[in-house]
Structure formats: C-alpha cells, structure tokens
Design a protein around this motif. Structure first.
Motif, short mmCIF file in Angstrom:
data_model
loop_
_atom_site.label_atom_id
_atom_site.label_comp_id
_atom_site.label_asym_id
_atom_site.label_seq_id
_atom_site.Cartn_x
_atom_site.Cartn_y
_atom_site.Cartn_z
N THR A 117 0.83 -1.21 0.00
CA THR A 117 0.00 0.00 0.00
C THR A 117 0.86 1.26 0.00
O THR A 117 0.55 2.23 -0.69
CB THR A 117 -0.95 0.00 1.21
N ILE A 120 2.20 1.68 -3.56
CA ILE A 120 1.14 2.06 -4.50
C ILE A 120 0.74 3.52 -4.31
O ILE A 120 0.63 4.28 -5.29
CB ILE A 120 -0.08 1.13 -4.32
N ASN A 121 0.52 3.91 -3.07
CA ASN A 121 0.06 5.28 -2.82
C ASN A 121 1.12 6.31 -3.18
O ASN A 121 0.81 7.37 -3.74
CB ASN A 121 -0.38 5.42 -1.37
N ALA A 124 1.43 6.44 -7.06
CA ALA A 124 0.29 7.13 -7.66
C ALA A 124 0.37 8.63 -7.43
O ALA A 124 0.12 9.43 -8.34
CB ALA A 124 -1.01 6.58 -7.09
N SER A 145 -10.77 -3.23 -2.32
CA SER A 145 -10.37 -2.04 -1.56
C SER A 145 -10.44 -2.31 -0.06
O SER A 145 -11.24 -3.12 0.41
CB SER A 145 -11.27 -0.86 -1.92
N PHE A 151 -5.93 1.48 1.41
CA PHE A 151 -5.92 1.05 0.01
C PHE A 151 -7.32 1.26 -0.56
O PHE A 151 -8.27 0.58 -0.18
CB PHE A 151 -5.52 -0.42 -0.11
N GLN A 153 -8.03 1.47 -4.05
CA GLN A 153 -8.26 0.92 -5.38
C GLN A 153 -8.89 -0.48 -5.25
O GLN A 153 -9.33 -0.86 -4.17
CB GLN A 153 -6.93 0.89 -6.17
N GLN A 156 -4.46 -4.89 -5.53
CA GLN A 156 -3.08 -4.43 -5.33
C GLN A 156 -2.14 -4.90 -6.43
O GLN A 156 -1.24 -4.15 -6.82
CB GLN A 156 -2.57 -4.88 -3.95
N ASP A 158 -2.85 -5.37 -9.58
CA ASP A 158 -3.08 -4.50 -10.74
C ASP A 158 -2.35 -3.16 -10.56
O ASP A 158 -1.75 -2.64 -11.51
CB ASP A 158 -4.57 -4.25 -10.93
N GLU A 159 -2.41 -2.60 -9.36
CA GLU A 159 -1.77 -1.31 -9.10
C GLU A 159 -0.25 -1.42 -9.12
O GLU A 159 0.45 -0.54 -9.64
CB GLU A 159 -2.25 -0.74 -7.76
N ARG A 162 0.78 -1.63 -12.63
CA ARG A 162 0.58 -0.33 -13.28
C ARG A 162 1.78 0.58 -13.03
O ARG A 162 2.11 1.44 -13.86
CB ARG A 162 -0.69 0.32 -12.74
N HIS A 163 2.45 0.40 -11.91
CA HIS A 163 3.55 1.30 -11.53
C HIS A 163 4.92 0.61 -11.60
O HIS A 163 5.85 1.00 -10.90
CB HIS A 163 3.31 1.84 -10.12
#
Length: 402
Positions: A117, A120-121, A124, A145, A151, A153, A156, A158-159, A162-163
C-alpha cells in the motif's frame, strides 16, 4: 545463540550467501535475472514463482533482489545499472526481517523494502514508475479495496503492475488467509498472460527435514482427509491427549534445540492493539496469545519471551520453527461417518478474515478454505517435529487412533 541455531535463524536463512544456494535455486536466480535483462524496456512483464510452504521461495527472492541491486548500484556495465527496484511484502514481521538484512548487505537500503500500500500510494501520488518490483507473499495482496489500511483501489497486484515495468511474484494460493486477499490460480494467470511472462515451480522441501510422506500428510489434512500418521525416525510426529503436556514438551524442546513454539488456530478470542492480554485456553491449558510488538527488533519466534505465548497464523506465516505444537481449535472437527474434516466458520474468532465473503459466488466455501489455509500454514512450520492437540473430541480420537 548456538551456531546451529544461528544457521536456523530466519535472518541467516533469508540472507545466506549465493554460493550456499542449491543448484536449482542458483539456476532459478539466473533465469530471473536474464528475464529482467530481456524485458528491461518492455511495457510490462511478470515472472511468477510458485511453491508450497518451505520450498525456499523467500530465500530465492531475497537472493534475486540482492543480485539485482548489485547490478543497479555497483555494475556500470550492466543494462540494469541505475534501475529503480523495490521489494514489497504485506507482512509486518517479514518486512522487519528484510530490513534487518540491510546491515550486512551494502547494496541494500531500508527504503528498498516497503508494504504494498505504501508503494502504491506513493507511486500514484508522484506519478512514478519503478523498473523492477519484487513481491514476497503475493498471496497476501488485497483483491478489493480496504480503506482501513489506506488502500482505495480494487486490486493491489493491478496497481503494482501499473507502476512497474517488471514484476516478480512469489505466490502460494494455499496460504491466502483473508477473503480480501482471496486469489485463485485462474485470476492470477489471466492477469499475467496478456504480457511477456515466465513461471517457475519450486518443489524441493527445505523446511521439513522429513520423508515426503510427512509433507503429504499435511497436504492431505488441508484437503479435509485424515490419513495414517507417517513414521519417520528423523521427524517427530506426535498427538497429545493434553494441551498442557504438549506445552511442557515444547518448553523442553526449546531448551534443548531452540525455536520450539506453541501455535493455535484462530479459534480463541483476541483483539489486536487493545492493550490487554488474550488467552488460548483448554481444560488443562491457558497461555496468552502473542503480544503485538511492532518495535521489536527480532521476529516473534526468536524472542525469548515468546515461549510463554501462543503464536497465531499471522505471527508465524513465512517463518520456520524446529518444533511446532499446534492446538487445533473448535472450528475444525471430524465426522466419523464421512471420514472427513468438517469446517465451522462460525467458531472462527477472526471473523474479520471473512469480510467481503458475501460478494463471492460461494461465501461458505471461501470461509472454509480460509480456515483450512490457516491450518496448513500452522502445520507446515516445523523442521524437526510437529505436535498436535485437537479440541474437538471426535478429531482428537481419530488422531489418537492413528
């Protein structure tokens, strides 16, 4: 700590030198490195490493990460030089262990290790793209979520993908412990097969120093079947009629061999962070649950005071013991007529683990699977001996009859 116990410590095993890896592990490490080199400029690629508990998944991931950071920070001729890489784990005790290893590895920094988390945060917010993200215990990633844990979204994995350019995952679906982390092989493969990917399966059992029949018995139990107890002169497998007698044996083994601890299914009341002790209790036995100590420098089983506690599945997941004494609580019973285990989610004290089950196609089956997975985690911790005591009289009688 005696030398033998030092070599069995979680920190030592996680940070063992590359030349102490097996041939299989060294080959897999090289395979992962070559995959990263081949996909350094890909839009996204995923390497999936699977294996049962005790097959050395975290050891491999730790060694791979150290090799990648050596290329990124100390090897100007490498195509991976300057790459931004991070290792994620959604397990506070494992995160603590990884960060402890930075003291002996100059290429590693504490900031290299994060909770999913957090990564991800931050990614983003700052519109960042990491080069390589390694995820230990990926079966603990959230699949929905969870605002309580910041979190917001929907998934996790997928996120994280994505990054990041490359994602390296350690995954074991038998160790999913919460509905909000409920993964199935089909869901996982649908995500990774649309882009460049490779998979590897670890099979060699490093933890259980026993004949394969012992591991097979645990796997069979996980499938709700109770087979005849295996006999192995090198692995002590015993059923106790009294939980206190089991505990006294664990205390003795801890004095003589080290890393012997009590564990229990989450069938006894507990409340995290409420400032009070909670207890695992039977007719002859009463011992407090593990105390939450986020500032402790060593993980639970390697703290001296934890011999006076009972570890939960969340405390012990990812770690080894020499001897494990497991109390099987009332959520796991035995039906003599069907000759199968019967799982009772209503008796499981960690009802938070079932949050969101109503949204699944078969909520009851998911809840039962969570309990079976937690039992599998507890019963697969021991290197040299597994001791069992069942609260349910029918299950206890069945185990004793074997």
């Amino acid at each position: 700590m005696p030398n033998a116990q030092c070599q069995n410590s979680a920190l030592y095993k996680l940070n063992r030198p590359a030349n102490q890896l097996t041939t299989e592990q060294q080959a897999l490490q090289e395979q992962v490195i070559q995959f990263c080199l081949a996909n350094a400029h890909a839009e996204h690629a995923t390497f999936l490493i699977q294996g049962a508990a005790g097959t050395g998944k975290s050891v491999i991931l730790s060694s791979v990460f150290k090799a990648l950071q050596t290329l990124a920070r100390q090897t100007p001729t490498s195509p991976l030089y300057g790459s931004q890489n991070v290792l994620l784990v959604n397990h506070p005790e494992m995160l603590k262990l990884y960060k402890s290893g930075t003291t002996t590895a100059p290429v590693l920094l504490k900031k290299d290790f994060q909770r999913p988390t957090t990564f991800i945060n931050q990614a983003a917010k700052n519109h960042q793209l990491a080069d390589i993200v390694l995820v230990d215990e990926a079966h603990l990633l959230l699949t929905k979520s969870d605002p309580y844990n910041h979190f917001n979204q929907t998934n996790q994995l997928d996120e994280i993908r994505r990054h990041s350019r490359i994602t390296i995952l350690i995954f074991d679906e038998q160790q999913v412990l919460k509905v909000k982390s409920f993964w199935q092989q089909q869901q996982l493969r649908q995500r990774i097969e649309a882009a460049p990917h490779q998979t590897a399966q670890l099979t060699h059992q490093f933890r259980m120093q026993a004949h394969p029949s012992v591991e097979n018995w645990v796997q069979t139990f996980h499938q709700q079947q109770v087979a005849a107890l295996p006999h192995d002169p090198h692995f002590e497998f015993k059923v106790f009629t009294d939980a206190n007698e089991l505990y006294q044996t664990i205390r003795f083994k801890n004095q003589t061999s080290g890393l012997a601890r009590m564990l229990a299914t989450y069938d006894f009341p507990a409340t995290l962070n409420d400032g009070h002790d909670h207890f695992v209790e039977t007719s002859t036995f009463k011992l407090r649950w593990d105390r939450y100590q986020p500032t402790a420098k060593t993980y639970w089983a390697e703290r001296e005071d934890s011999i006076d506690e009972v570890g939960s599945v969340y405390t012990i997941q990812g770690f080894d013991l020499n001897y494990a004494g497991v109390i099987i609580g009332p959520s796991v019973t035995y039906d003599p007529q069907s000759e199968r285990l019967v799982i009772h989610p209503e008796y499981y004290e960690d009802q938070a683990a079932f949050a969101g089950a109503a949204q699944l196609a078969d909520p009851e089956a998911a809840k039962q699977q969570i309990i079976l997975n937690s039992l599998y985690v507890l019963m697969s911790r021991a290197r040299n001996g597994l001791y069992l005591y069942a609260v349910d009289p029918a299950l206890q009688a069945k185990l004793l009859s074997l």
